[in-house]
Every structure is written in structure tokens, then in C-alpha cells.
Design a protein around this motif. Structure first.
Motif, short mmCIF file in Angstrom:
data_model
loop_
_atom_site.label_atom_id
_atom_site.label_comp_id
_atom_site.label_asym_id
_atom_site.label_seq_id
_atom_site.Cartn_x
_atom_site.Cartn_y
_atom_site.Cartn_z
N ALA A 153 -5.97 -6.26 -1.82
CA ALA A 153 -6.22 -5.89 -0.43
C ALA A 153 -7.39 -6.66 0.16
CB ALA A 153 -6.49 -4.39 -0.32
N TRP B 238 -8.26 -1.91 -4.45
CA TRP B 238 -9.04 -1.31 -3.37
C TRP B 238 -8.54 0.08 -2.97
CZ3 TRP B 238 -13.27 -3.35 -0.75
CH2 TRP B 238 -13.61 -4.67 -1.07
N GLN B 239 -9.46 0.84 -2.37
CA GLN B 239 -9.10 2.04 -1.65
C GLN B 239 -9.23 1.74 -0.16
OE1 GLN B 239 -9.97 5.95 -3.12
NE2 GLN B 239 -11.12 6.49 -1.28
N ILE B 240 -8.15 2.01 0.59
CA ILE B 240 -8.12 1.71 2.02
C ILE B 240 -7.98 3.00 2.81
CG2 ILE B 240 -7.05 0.31 3.82
CD1 ILE B 240 -5.66 -1.30 1.67
N LEU C 97 -11.73 -0.92 4.23
CA LEU C 97 -11.63 -1.15 2.79
C LEU C 97 -12.84 -0.48 2.17
CD1 LEU C 97 -9.57 -3.21 3.88
CD2 LEU C 97 -10.22 -4.70 2.00
N GLU C 98 -12.65 0.76 1.71
CA GLU C 98 -13.75 1.65 1.39
C GLU C 98 -14.45 1.31 0.08
OE1 GLU C 98 -14.30 6.33 2.12
OE2 GLU C 98 -12.74 5.84 0.66
N THR D 34 -5.11 7.72 3.35
CA THR D 34 -5.86 6.91 2.39
C THR D 34 -4.92 6.38 1.32
OG1 THR D 34 -7.86 8.24 2.70
CG2 THR D 34 -7.75 6.89 0.71
N ALA E 23 0.83 -1.21 0.00
CA ALA E 23 0.00 0.00 0.00
C ALA E 23 0.86 1.26 0.00
CB ALA E 23 -0.94 0.00 1.21
N LEU F 211 -4.95 -5.72 8.65
CA LEU F 211 -6.12 -5.11 8.02
C LEU F 211 -7.41 -5.33 8.80
CD1 LEU F 211 -5.37 -5.82 4.25
CD2 LEU F 211 -5.11 -3.68 5.52
N VAL G 193 -9.25 0.54 10.22
CA VAL G 193 -8.93 0.19 8.83
C VAL G 193 -10.24 -0.09 8.09
CG1 VAL G 193 -7.78 -1.42 7.28
CG2 VAL G 193 -6.68 -0.78 9.44
#
Length: 319
Positions: free
Chosen positions: A165, A214-216, A201-202, A158, A129, A194, A199
């Protein structure tokens, strides 16, 4: 300059090509990663047993850890052949064993027991990431911060376009620990669970290659200081070992995808009605198009990627 492969590399390439023709291309009618997600275990496990029996197991892992210890050039050749089939993704490729990111080899002895060895055994997974919404992969613009609080660090920020992810247990997170220095000695690498509070995972970002990175979001995520990898403020140097290998040896820039189309035999890519299996496109004069357009692009790209691989392999020999 001699661009011919050595006899050993020719044998390796031909062996993998036969495996792709025999085992992977027929799978395209049964399974495709770009529309069905990660390969099911019932398909993946038998393939892994076959690659292991061929000696193609954990390609980039040093022999001292039970891997093949291959350099970038042979790995690039392997990835090029595998890319001829649409049944496997171009990244997060577990056909040759667990994906072990080079960052983990910077672990201390305690961290190797906690992280590296379980990854090698296939018990846990890591993702990498670094990329961010406003900075991309540029460390100078990185906004994710890690601030020390006693024997822990608090991470906020972010990360975007993080491959695998959703099926990883930990992330190797790059965060700014010295805002004044940033990429010049102010970034640190952390192993972040994670499942930690904060945290999220959006969302996923579907791509044209069938991947959905993913966006985290990290919202006041507390990470033990003992999970810091490679030394404080040394993260960018650590990350470069991963980025050099990923961008150099695996042909990520794109020539692997072209390999299937410039293959003179086009094995597995045309069905009985001369329709492209992968895209479902109507038939056209592919031979002419391949010769006039795809071949120069492919060979130029291959020369670039394999040239980088040879250079980095040579530098590694003197490291």
C-alpha cells in the motif's frame, strides 16, 4: 497418476533455476529485501530487462495485453525457483514486470484506459484491500461500508495487512454496499485513489518474512461511481478471481520457502564456513534434518499447491 512435469515445463523450470543461480543468489550478499525494503531501481531494472529477454514478462497477463499468459502451474514453478533466493520478496514481486491484479481485468473499456493500461505500462500501481482488523478476509464479517451519494460513494472503514500500500497509487477496496446480503451479493469493488482526502496509511505491521503490510483508514472517502469495478454488489465474485490465483498458483501457503532447504545442492545457501547465509544459524546436520523433516513437509505442500494449480488451469480451459 503421473506427477512428472512435461518436457516444456522442465525446460521452463531449469531456465528459471539457472537464472536464479546466476543472477539472484549472488545478490544476497549485496541486498536483502527483508532488511532493506523494496529492491532499488538500479538493481531491479537490469534484472527486468533480462527476464523480458527470456520471455518471462507479465506472467499472468493474457497475451492480448502483451503478457505471457501463463497458467497457474508454470507460474507456481517459477515462483518456487525464485523463492530459493533471499534477494526477492515472496509477494509484490516485480521481477517479471508490473504486478497486475486479476481484478483489473473486470474493468470496463473506460476503466481499462484509466487503470489497466497504465498499470501494464508501469505508470501506476494498485494494491488489494480486503482484510480487516475484526473480520480478517471473511466477507461475511466485513465492516467497511460504501454508501451512494449522488454520482459518488462514501467509504468508511479500516483495512489491515495490505501489501504494498505504501508504494501504490490506488487500492482495489472491497466494501459492503448491501448490509443485508454482504458476501451473498452485497459487496462491491472500488478503485480508490490513495491520495484522496480521508485516506490515511495509519501504520505498518512488520512480519517475520521481512514484509511490512499497511493498515489503511478510510474516513468519509468520496469515490466516483465510475470507479466501481465489475458491477455493484458483484465485488466478492470479482475478488475471488484474485484470491484463487494468488493462493493457488504462487504457492503462497508456504512450500516455496522450503524449496531452498530441500534443494540437494543448497546452492547459495551455505557459505564457506557452512553457516546459513540467510539466517546466520550455526551449521548442523542439514542433510539428515532435510531428509527426516523438511522433505515430507515440502513435498506434501508442493503436492497441494501444484494440485490446486492443475485443477484451476483445467477449469479455466473450460470457462
Amino acid at each position: 497418476m503421473d506427477f512428472n512435469l512435461t518436457e516444456e515445463l522442465q525446460i521452463l523450470r531449469d531456465t528459471v533455476r539457472s537464472f536464479v543461480d546466476r543472477e539472484l543468489i549472488p545478490l544476497e550478499r549485496e541486498y536483502r529485501h527483508d532488511s532493506e525494503g523494496p529492491m532499488p531501481e538500479r538493481i531491479l531494472k537490469p534484472l527486468q530487462e533480462k527476464t523480458k529477454s527470456m520471455g518471462l514478462w507479465m506472467l499472468d497477463v493474457p497475451a492480448e495485453y502483451g503478457g505471457a499468459g501463463l497458467g497457474l502451474l508454470p507460474r507456481g514453478l517459477i515462483h518456487e525457483e525464485v523463492a530459493r533466493s533471499a534477494s526477492l520478496p515472496f509477494r509484490s514481486l516485480e521481477l517479471f514486470g508490473p504486478e497486475v491484479r486479476p481484478v483489473l481485468f473486470h474493468c470496463n473499456e473506460e476503466q481499462k484506459e484509466r487503470f489497466l493500461k497504465p498499470v501494464l505500462r508501469g505508470e501506476i500501481r494498485f494494491c488489494f484491500a480486503q482484510t480487516e482488523p475484526d473480520a480478517g478476509s471473511d466477507p461475511a464479517g466485513m465492516k467497511t461500508r460504501a454508501v451512494q451519494d449522488g454520482d459518488s460513494f462514501i467509504i468508511n472503514g479500516t483495512k489491515r495487512f495490505i501489501t504494498a500500500a505504501g508504494r501504490s497509487d490506488y487500492a482495489q477496496v472491497m466494501a459492503v454496499t448491501d448490509p443485508e446480503k454482504r458476501a451473498r451479493g452485497g459487496i462491491t469493488c472500488f478503485a480508490v485513489d490513495l491520495k484522496s482526502p480521508g485516506v490515511v496509511l495509519e501504520r505498518q505491521w512488520p512480519t517475520m518474512m521481512g514484509e511490512a503490510p499497511w493498515q489503511i483508514v478510510f474516513d468519509n472517502v468520496r469515490v466516483p461511481a465510475k470507479y466501481l469495478i465489475g458491477g455493484e454488489n458483484n465485488g466478492w465474485k470479482v475478488a475471488n478471481t484474485h484470491l484463487e490465483l494468488e493462493h493457488g498458483g504462487d504457492g503462497r501457503i508456504g512450500h516455496n520457502a522450503l524449496a531452498a532447504l530441500v534443494d540437494p545442492d543448497l546452492k547459495g545457501k551455505l557459505d564457506e564456513d557452512a553457516m546459513l547465509v540467510r539466517e546466520g544459524l550455526p551449521a548442523f546436520d542439514l542433510a539428515t534434518y532435510r531428509e527426516g523433516h523438511l522433505s515430507p513437509v515440502y513435498f506434501g505442500s508442493a503436492l497441494k499447491n501444484f494440485g490446486v494449480a492443475v485443477l484451476l488451469d483445467a477449469l479455466a480451459a473450460y470457462a
